[in-house]
Design an enzyme around this catalytic site. Structure first.
Site, mmCIF file in Angstrom:
data_model
loop_
_atom_site.group_PDB
_atom_site.id
_atom_site.type_symbol
_atom_site.label_atom_id
_atom_site.label_comp_id
_atom_site.label_asym_id
_atom_site.label_seq_id
_atom_site.Cartn_x
_atom_site.Cartn_y
_atom_site.Cartn_z
ATOM 1 N N ASN A 7 -51.456 43.935 -58.418
ATOM 2 C CA ASN A 7 -50.009 44.071 -58.283
ATOM 3 C C ASN A 7 -49.668 43.623 -56.870
ATOM 4 O OD1 ASN A 7 -47.364 44.849 -58.097
ATOM 5 N ND2 ASN A 7 -47.699 46.991 -58.652
ATOM 6 N N ARG A 63 -49.629 41.789 -62.535
ATOM 7 C CA ARG A 63 -48.286 42.285 -62.823
ATOM 8 C C ARG A 63 -47.281 41.254 -62.306
ATOM 9 N NH1 ARG A 63 -44.664 46.839 -59.902
ATOM 10 N NH2 ARG A 63 -43.013 46.773 -61.432
ATOM 11 N N HIS A 152 -39.409 47.765 -65.829
ATOM 12 C CA HIS A 152 -40.291 48.901 -66.162
ATOM 13 C C HIS A 152 -40.793 48.827 -67.601
ATOM 14 C CE1 HIS A 152 -38.044 51.492 -62.968
ATOM 15 N NE2 HIS A 152 -39.176 51.047 -62.456
ATOM 16 N N ARG A 213 -31.440 53.367 -54.557
ATOM 17 C CA ARG A 213 -30.443 52.553 -55.269
ATOM 18 C C ARG A 213 -29.551 53.468 -56.087
ATOM 19 N NH1 ARG A 213 -34.935 49.140 -58.263
ATOM 20 N NH2 ARG A 213 -36.383 50.307 -56.988
ATOM 21 N N GLU A 360 -49.364 52.218 -65.722
ATOM 22 C CA GLU A 360 -49.014 50.810 -65.885
ATOM 23 C C GLU A 360 -50.240 49.915 -65.722
ATOM 24 O OE1 GLU A 360 -44.737 50.139 -64.157
ATOM 25 O OE2 GLU A 360 -45.574 51.985 -63.354
#
Ligand code: ADP
Length: 595
Positions: A7, A63, A152, A213, A360
């Site tokens: 990743n 990823r 996601h 956010r 993940e």
């Protein structure tokens, strides 16, 4: 087989070596501060490979955040894939370039093993048009690629799959809202195994309140800020780094600190928590409504897995949709990679609430292993020597199946269906009997019954029919009618109003087990079928594979789809499963099921 999962972010490279079968984690390393002091992505990859050398890695899973319109699933990386990922970079300028730097460095260091890209957007790649479209001028939206993509996806797919296993039911039958609540956060409506809506949009700024956010915001506020003199970069920083839990609380983005201060009476922290939970609740309710029902809510990632108090705020007072939280279970819930699922709903709760530990990296490792196995199988001498057969196409006009009680009401006590002619699938036949469908807006007369009678009523129409009737029917696999649309059926002897049963049938391929073996697919897989030989070649995605001893190889599409391919389906309404001789389907791509 061990898979190295990479990743690559702008300043960090996170890496794990995993055994996709057992899920065992053999190595976890992170290289930080890339870009500082001469540390490059290539250097970081070299450091990782040094550590991974002891683990006999046979594939690398990367990823990749944005797969744009191009990638519907995980994909083997060659030069063309690299170029396509690069082409998606404008959609994720902070993520795709470093992802790509990691890919390039790893491919050049390990050129002889397969590399696979796994996309955050892929699970959402087939969002229905109604969910992915923003209601702005279509030309502007198209020019600038303004649509909902969702993120996601790997996590949403992974936890939904684990939840289905825990519930002991196929994912293809369930309506689940998954809530990934980490530093980034998003909700997803996982309807019968597919993402049919999600809260992140064109970018990961949309939707839920996150660490830094803010999610949903009136676009008018942005115009006001720009008019007030804020620069675009300042706006970018405000929305990406100074909003959300951090912006509201004033004490940073970590919910643990915020919860502690809220307990001590800090009003900004209290407000941050209630704005957060209120937003998540709204999405749960909205997605339950959009899916026409709800079987489970799944909470995952840092906050979902660990904050019992946030879970309680999110899930309380949902009795009205059949979800009852068990406070003790919620307080005691602990999840780990060894025990990844904890149930927090009460015994009497119809809708189940689950805490699921996401993983993940493991999902990326598993998708990588599946793609590698498929590539090997596709290039095997056996596969290339005898190409699988082409698939006959059949057009299925609107029709219905009835149960005995409904048939009796419509056609009279003691009546039985009259065989009109056999249709291609063995044992099924078109009947003489026809009914009229009555919707709130209009009616369709002369819809043919298919026999034999079934345990459940099911009316299958096309999208065009739906508009005529004035109903919004879900796209469903035949036989899955729970939560589908209502419809009134008029027969010669009576009228019946069904509360559910109207569907827009999912296109599908019927095949016998030996065909499935030749195509290397299994029941429940989704594939792409290229239709050639007709006036217009077309590739149909999302084609469901149905395997049974009693099936004959044939793909069924509805009249709208036949029209799109310019296949002459004869007179709509009269035609039931008539083979279209000239056109043949060819299996193009077997899509990877998320694991
Ligand atoms: P990322 O999206 O970066 O992978 P995580 O899924 O690790 O993030 O989630 C990180 C967030 O989870 C932290 O910012 C913190 O707010 C929250 N979190 C972790 N543990 C707890 C806890 N015990 N109680 C409340 N919040 C927690």
């Amino acid at each position: 087989m061990n898979v190295l999962v990479l990743n690559a972010g702008s300043s960090t490279l996170k890496a794990k070596v995993l055994d996709p079968d057992s899920g065992r984690e053999l190595l976890a390393v992170a290289v930080e501060r890339i870009g500082e002091g001469g540390v490059t992505h290539a250097g970081a990859v070299a450091q990782v490979l040094d550590r991974a050398a002891a683990h006999a890695v046979s594939a690398v899973g990367h990823r990749v955040v944005h797969g744009g319109e191009r990638f519907m699933g995980a994909s083997v990386i060659d030069d063309a894939t690299e170029a396509a990922i690069e082409a998606c970079a404008p959609l994720a300028p902070l993520h795709n370039p470093p992802n790509l730097a990691g890919i390039r460095a790893a491919r050049s260091a390990l050129p002889s093993i397969p590399h696979v890209a796994v996309f955050d957007t892929a699970f959402h790649a087939r969002l229905p048009r109604r969910a992915k479209t923003y209601a702005i001028d279509t030309a502007v939206a198209e020019k600038h690629g303004i649509r909902r993509y969702g993120f996601h996806g790997t996590s949403h797919a992974y936890v939904a799959e684990l939840a289905a296993k825990h519930l002991g039911r196929p994912l293809a039958e369930l309506r689940i809202v998954t809530l990934h609540l980490g530093n980034g956060a998003s909700a997803c409506a996982v309807e019968l195994g597919h993402s049919t809506d999600t809260s992140m949009g064109m970018t990961p700024l949309d939707g839920l309140v996150m660490g830094t956010r803010g999610g949903d915001l009136d676009p008018g506020a942005l115009i006001a800020l720009l008019r007030a003199g804020m620069s675009v970069d300042e706006l970018d920083t405000l929305l990406g780094k100074k909003s959300g839990l951090a912006g509201l609380s004033g004490v940073g983005n970590d919910l643990r600190d915020i919860e502690r201060r809220a307990a001590e009476g800090d009003d900004r922290c209290r407000l941050a928590i209630t704005v957060y939970s209120h937003r998540v609740r709204k999405y749960v309710g909205a997605y339950a409504a959009a899916m026409g029902g709800l079987d489970a809510v799944v909470l995952t990632a840092g906050i979902g897995e660990n904050s019992a108090s946030m879970r309680q705020r999110i899930l309380q007072r949902f009795d009205f949709i059949g979800l009852v939280l068990d406070e003790d279970r919620n307080n005691d819930a602990r999840v780990s990679h060894d025990e990844p699922v904890a149930e927090v709903s009460g015994e009497t709760s119809r809708v189940r609430a689950l805490v699921v530990k996401t993983n993940e990296e493991l999902s990326i490792a598993r998708q990588t292993a599946v793609v590698v196995a498929q590539t090997v199988a596709a290039s095997s001498p056996a596969a290339t020597a005898s190409p699988p057969p082409t698939i006959p196409i059949a057009v299925s006009a609107r029709h219905l199946h009835l149960d005995a009680a409904t048939f009796a009401t419509l056609f009279g006590e003691g009546a039985t269906p009259t065989r009109h002619k056999d249709i291609s699938q063995p044992g099924q036949y078109a009947c003489e009997e026809k009914v009229n469908l009555i919707g709130p807006r209009g009616r369709i007369d002369g819809v043919r019954l298919l026999g034999p009678l079934r345990p459940k009523n099911q009316v299958e129409v096309s999208r065009t029919d739906e508009f005529k009737l004035g109903v919004d029917a879900p796209i469903r696999d035949s036989g899955v009618v729970g939560g589908s649309a209502p419809i009134t059926i008029e027969g010669p002897k009576g009228t019946v109003t069904l509360t559910e049963g109207l569907i827009c049938a999912k296109r599908h391929v019927h095949m016998a087990p030996e065909d499935a073996k030749r195509f290397k697919v299994k029941d429940g897989d989704e594939i792409e079928v290229a239709i050639t030989g007709g006036p217009r070649d077309l590739v149909f995605g999302d084609v469901l594979v149905r395997v049974s001893e009693k099936y004959k190889l044939e793909m069924h599409i509805d009249t709208d789809e036949a029209n799109a391919a310019e296949l002459d389906a004869g007179t709509a309404g009269e035609l039931v499963y008539t083979g279209v001789d000239m056109a043949k389907g060819e299996l193009r791509e077997k899509r990877v099921n998320h694991v």
